[in-house]
Design an enzyme around this catalytic site. Sequence first.
Site, mmCIF file in Angstrom:
data_model
loop_
_atom_site.group_PDB
_atom_site.id
_atom_site.type_symbol
_atom_site.label_atom_id
_atom_site.label_comp_id
_atom_site.label_asym_id
_atom_site.label_seq_id
_atom_site.Cartn_x
_atom_site.Cartn_y
_atom_site.Cartn_z
ATOM 1 N N ASP A 25 0.870 -1.172 0.000
ATOM 2 C CA ASP A 25 0.000 0.000 0.000
ATOM 3 C C ASP A 25 0.910 1.227 0.000
ATOM 4 O O ASP A 25 1.340 1.719 1.041
ATOM 5 C CB ASP A 25 -0.900 -0.024 1.236
ATOM 6 C CG ASP A 25 -1.921 1.111 1.244
ATOM 7 O OD1 ASP A 25 -1.685 2.122 0.567
ATOM 8 O OD2 ASP A 25 -2.944 0.969 1.935
ATOM 9 N N GLU A 52 1.506 2.887 13.091
ATOM 10 C CA GLU A 52 0.449 2.843 12.077
ATOM 11 C C GLU A 52 -0.691 2.069 12.719
ATOM 12 O O GLU A 52 -0.781 0.856 12.608
ATOM 13 C CB GLU A 52 0.954 2.168 10.798
ATOM 14 C CG GLU A 52 0.045 2.417 9.596
ATOM 15 C CD GLU A 52 -1.163 1.494 9.563
ATOM 16 O OE1 GLU A 52 -2.161 1.778 10.269
ATOM 17 O OE2 GLU A 52 -1.106 0.487 8.845
ATOM 18 N N GLU A 59 -10.402 -2.087 15.262
ATOM 19 C CA GLU A 59 -9.317 -2.857 15.885
ATOM 20 C C GLU A 59 -8.779 -2.204 17.149
ATOM 21 O O GLU A 59 -8.043 -2.818 17.916
ATOM 22 C CB GLU A 59 -8.160 -3.150 14.914
ATOM 23 C CG GLU A 59 -8.568 -4.073 13.771
ATOM 24 C CD GLU A 59 -7.408 -4.425 12.864
ATOM 25 O OE1 GLU A 59 -6.331 -3.794 12.981
ATOM 26 O OE2 GLU A 59 -7.570 -5.333 12.054
ATOM 27 N N HIS A 77 -5.500 0.386 1.123
ATOM 28 C CA HIS A 77 -6.142 -0.871 1.519
ATOM 29 C C HIS A 77 -7.299 -0.641 2.489
ATOM 30 O O HIS A 77 -8.109 -1.538 2.706
ATOM 31 C CB HIS A 77 -5.109 -1.820 2.150
ATOM 32 C CG HIS A 77 -4.731 -1.488 3.550
ATOM 33 N ND1 HIS A 77 -3.840 -0.478 3.869
ATOM 34 C CD2 HIS A 77 -5.132 -2.024 4.732
ATOM 35 C CE1 HIS A 77 -3.701 -0.420 5.183
ATOM 36 N NE2 HIS A 77 -4.469 -1.347 5.734
#
Length: 410
Positions: A33, A126, A135, A288
């Site tokens: 990505d 990240e 998440e 993504h």
Amino acid sequence: MDDQSQENMDKPETDEYFKSYGDISVHELMLRDKPRTAAYQKFMQQNSHLLKDKIVLDVGSGTGILSLFAASAGAKQVFAVEASAIADLSQSIIEENKMEDKVKVIKGKIEEISLPVDKVDIIISEWMGFYLLHESMLDSVIFARDKYLANDGLMIPSDAVLYMTPVNMSSYVAENILFWDNIYGYNFSAVKYAVLGNKMCEPTITCIEQLQCVAEPEIFCELDLKTVTITDIQNINQTLSYTFTKPGLVHGFASWFDVEFKGPIAASPDQGTKIVTLSTSPATRQTHWKQTVIFLPASMTVDEGDQITANIDLSQDEDNKRHYNISVEIIGEEDEQSSSEEDASHHPVPCHCGATRCMLVQALVEKYDEEQNELEKEAEKVDVNAEVEAARVIDREMTANADINLNETF
């Protein structure tokens, strides 16, 4: 992080989460990505004066690519903390690149390990997921910041903004929902409404085009990574108003995010920071993360100039903190249904509704929830696989492109 939050993050689904990220294919596809990875590289290369001789903490370091960027930009010491099995491979990567004197890999959860220093100058991570918060890795970044970051320390990235706007999803509906109306001459509409029920239960990750947005996006939340708290992101509720810029159908609300990489206010021009923005907007190069769509139970017909107000709520799931529950309520919405091809007012059999809104969707939602309970233990693995598949599509579309010029705007 309070005791309850820590306890929830230590549940079996969390272990499954880290297990999934031990798969090298996950990291390969994220590395491919280019807008994502190059944004970090660009910021650190163009602002090396911010990293020179600094102590850096990389939270969720994966293969160690961000740690390598930091070391190459002049950091004195980088601590790469990674809880999944990929940490072992990242150690080899660091050694092969002769960076072991600058980058130290520490295997474990940031909440459980101890750094060999009291404070760090910079935290890199990240942490972003679908619709920014999925998440809940930001929880771990906040924990690391509160425990280890110096008062004048730097967060990379420094800010995040989540946008939402109503969208027309007619093409998606035709391909993924209306498809079931006629299967080789047979009526499979029961599947159609099951699919629709699924869409009511969880957001859809897909690529949309800017022309599908029927109003200007509004900011749902803004996060300053130096000050945001875990409480701030456990539940976010906003009432947003939109004026439609074109006529058509509204099927739901799309969300995407931007993250900014900024440094401190410069004491002199030569110490200024070159700001980098990583955007997942449909108007920019695809990533993504794609975009996230929250479908409404039924579509609405709107005209240019019409206005709508929506109450949108994102809240961490009590049983699984890595998931968010998302709800959208249209304020003052009339019961009138649109006459569109996917209108739920068709009342397919069986239908037990007592109102104009088709209650079959609710029944399907309840049934889907029961099925989801049986799959809860595998939820994290499914989520990661979905991200992998999303990245795989982007990878195929982008492999023909040349490497990103670091002077490009993402």
